[in-house]
Design an enzyme around this catalytic site. Structure first.
Site, PDB file in Angstrom:
ATOM      1  N   GLY A 204       0.791  -1.210   0.000  1.00 59.29           N
ATOM      2  CA  GLY A 204       0.000   0.000   0.000  1.00 59.29           C
ATOM      3  C   GLY A 204       0.826   1.264   0.000  1.00 59.29           C
ATOM      4  N   GLU A 246     -14.876  -0.103   0.783  1.00 62.01           N
ATOM      5  CA  GLU A 246     -15.561  -1.140   1.566  1.00 62.01           C
ATOM      6  C   GLU A 246     -14.596  -1.493   2.679  1.00 62.01           C
ATOM      7  OE1 GLU A 246     -16.217  -4.284   3.359  1.00 62.01           O
ATOM      8  OE2 GLU A 246     -15.805  -5.371   1.495  1.00 62.01           O
ATOM      9  N   CYS A 280     -15.172  -9.150   6.859  1.00 59.64           N
ATOM     10  CA  CYS A 280     -15.502  -7.815   7.359  1.00 59.64           C
ATOM     11  C   CYS A 280     -16.934  -7.722   7.860  1.00 59.64           C
ATOM     12  CB  CYS A 280     -15.250  -6.770   6.275  1.00 59.64           C
ATOM     13  SG  CYS A 280     -16.036  -7.171   4.700  1.00 59.64           S
ATOM     14  N   GLU A 380     -12.610  -4.047  15.491  1.00 60.93           N
ATOM     15  CA  GLU A 380     -12.650  -5.230  14.643  1.00 60.93           C
ATOM     16  C   GLU A 380     -11.446  -6.120  14.974  1.00 60.93           C
ATOM     17  OE1 GLU A 380     -13.744  -6.047  10.024  1.00 60.93           O
ATOM     18  OE2 GLU A 380     -12.184  -4.555  10.395  1.00 60.93           O
TER      19      GLU A 380
END
Length: 476
Positions: A204, A246, A280, A380
């Protein structure tokens, strides 16, 4: 050992400009199974350049031509399903049965759904005021996909680009390059023109950032963590490109006393553990009506203690390892945090399951007596870790469910259909699943709040890859 030392650019596998090697490891045993070369901004420039050139031609293809290519893509993909399943199982640890039935096969389902959406969508229509609305492909699309559902996310991004006449540059997760490379071969075999699809491996920081900042990329579609999604948005801002995201989730699962507890509570726990909790939209926050709280805890404990964990190479309905050591360490830290926060450890805990000391295997874990202000209820975890929170009233359940930074998905278990509709309407989430009845391929997928922007799937997924042009009526 698989060496991915080339990138797919302009219809061919070419040597990258960069030369930074990155090991591919099997999470079930830690063995190095291959090596991929990570690119840099120069590789992105090369891929974007050919995609921009290809757009001039591909954007002018007819809907019928694009449908025919998608049908060919589906046929080739279907013929190589076993290869795809094996690649996914090796690179991210999905059990081979699940890899065949879901991880790989969902690619076929997504292609079929986009074909149906494209057939249903009108390219031109007359508005009520007499003007003409024209849908056109947006341009070169930068696509960044994760490792946890590698082909699902590739299909949800690449296929709508193909369907609308856009061209693309894909950066898959550097941790899951095997399935992406195979997908590139499938695209090539399907007969897409050079430059329509391009694949650059990288991380990334280098490749992802170069794509987000690139002035010739018209839109970015990213799936991954909320933190990384924020970075993509910031990097894209200077060129005012469209960004669809997303991102993460902490999906609530509301279990009411009138639900079929023996079936729905057990299925809910198993769903949380599915894909080793690395989804997710996993239902990781179970809210249970207090009058049946103790019974649900009994059911949940039994499911956790009987949940098999095993080698992903073996067929069966067990779960596999977490995808790498970094994720293993994070999940272990979050389990310890839950204990330190005072939640009651109902099943599992830190450490590895007995007999699975090699690899990134974890114990399916459940915490009871959790409060919604605990970090394990708000963050999460991305592992097979379920937190259970009691509630007294429907209004309290809705308030707890909506008290989250995320809003990707929500789940609801009840025997009262009037309540099901009422509660579903009150939940702030992009998808609400009632009594285990999953939504269908072709429906829009995405979330509220910090779970993202935009939707993937079906006609709504096509729209993110299109610009709208309005033309006045012609008068001579």
């Amino acid at each position: 050992m698989k060496n991915l030392d080339k990138f797919y650019i302009d219809g061919a596998w070419v040597a990258p400009v960069s030369g930074n090697p990155f090991a591919i490891t099997n999470p079930a045993n830690g063995e190095v199974v291959g090596q991929v070369i990570l690119g840099d901004s120069r590789d992105v420039d090369a891929a974007v350049g050919v995609a921009k050139r290809a757009f001039n031609t591909f954007s002018k293809t007819s809907k019928e031509e694009r449908i025919a290519l998608l049908e060919r893509l589906k046929a080739v993909f279907s013929s190589r399903l076993e290869e795809m399943a094996q690649a996914i199982s090796t690179e991210m640890g999905a059990p081979i049965s699940m890899a065949r039935e879901q991880q790989a096969f969902c690619g076929v389902e997504h292609i079929e759904a986009f074909i149906a959406a494209l057939k249903a969508q009108t390219q031109r229509e007359i508005l009520a005021n007499g003007d003409t609305l024209i849908r056109e492909p947006i341009g070169v699309c930068g696509l960044i996909t994760p490792w946890n559902w590698p082909i699902s996310q590739i299909a949800l991004k690449v296929v709508p680009a193909f369907a609308t006449g856009a061209t693309c540059v894909l950066k898959p997760s550097e941790y899951a390059p095997l399935s992406a490379a195979l997908f590139a071969d499938i695209v090539h075999e399907a007969g897409y023109a050079p430059g329509v699809f391009n694949l650059v491996f990288g991380d990334g920081q280098e490749v992802g950032r170069a794509m987000s900042r690139h002035r010739d990329i018209a839109m970015m579609s990213f799936t991954g963590s909320t933190r990384a999604g924020i970075s993509v948005s910031k990097d894209a801002a200077d060129t005012v490109k469209r960004v669809t995201l997303e991102l993460g989730g902490k999906s609530p699962n509301l279990v009411f006393a009138d639900a079929d507890l023996e079936t729905r509570a057990a299925a809910s726990v198993a769903h949380c553990f599915y894909n080793t909790g690395q989804s997710c939209n996993a239902p990781t926050r179970m809210l249970v009506e207090r009058s049946v709280y103790d019974r649900v805890l009994e059911i949940a404990k039994q499911v956790a203690e009987t949940q098999m964990v095993d080698d992903p190479a073996k067929p069966g309905d067990h779960i596999g390892p977490l995808f790498n050591q970094l994720q293993f360490d994070r999940v272990q830290a979050m389990i310890k945090m839950g204990i330190d926060e005072g939640a009651r450890l109902l099943a599992g805990g830190t450490g590895k399951p007995e007999g699975l000391e090699k690899g990134c295997f974890v114990k399916p874990t459940i915490f009871a007596d959790v409060t919604n202000d605990m970090r394990i209820a708000r963050e999460e975890i991305f592992g097979p870790v379920l937190v259970i929170i009691p509630f007294d009233t429907e209004a309290e359940a809705i308030a707890i469910a909506n008290d989250s930074d995320f809003g990707l998905a929500a789940y609801l278990q009840t025997g009262d259909m009037t309540r099901a509709e009422r509660v579903a309407d009150a939940l702030r989430a992009g998808t609400v699943t009632i009594n285990g009845q999953a939504t269908n391929y072709g429906s829009p997928f995405g979330g509220y709040k910090q779970s993202g922007n935009g939707r993937e799937g079906g006609i709504f997924g096509l729209e993110d890859y299109q610009e709208l042009k309005v033309r006045s009526s012609i008068r001579l």
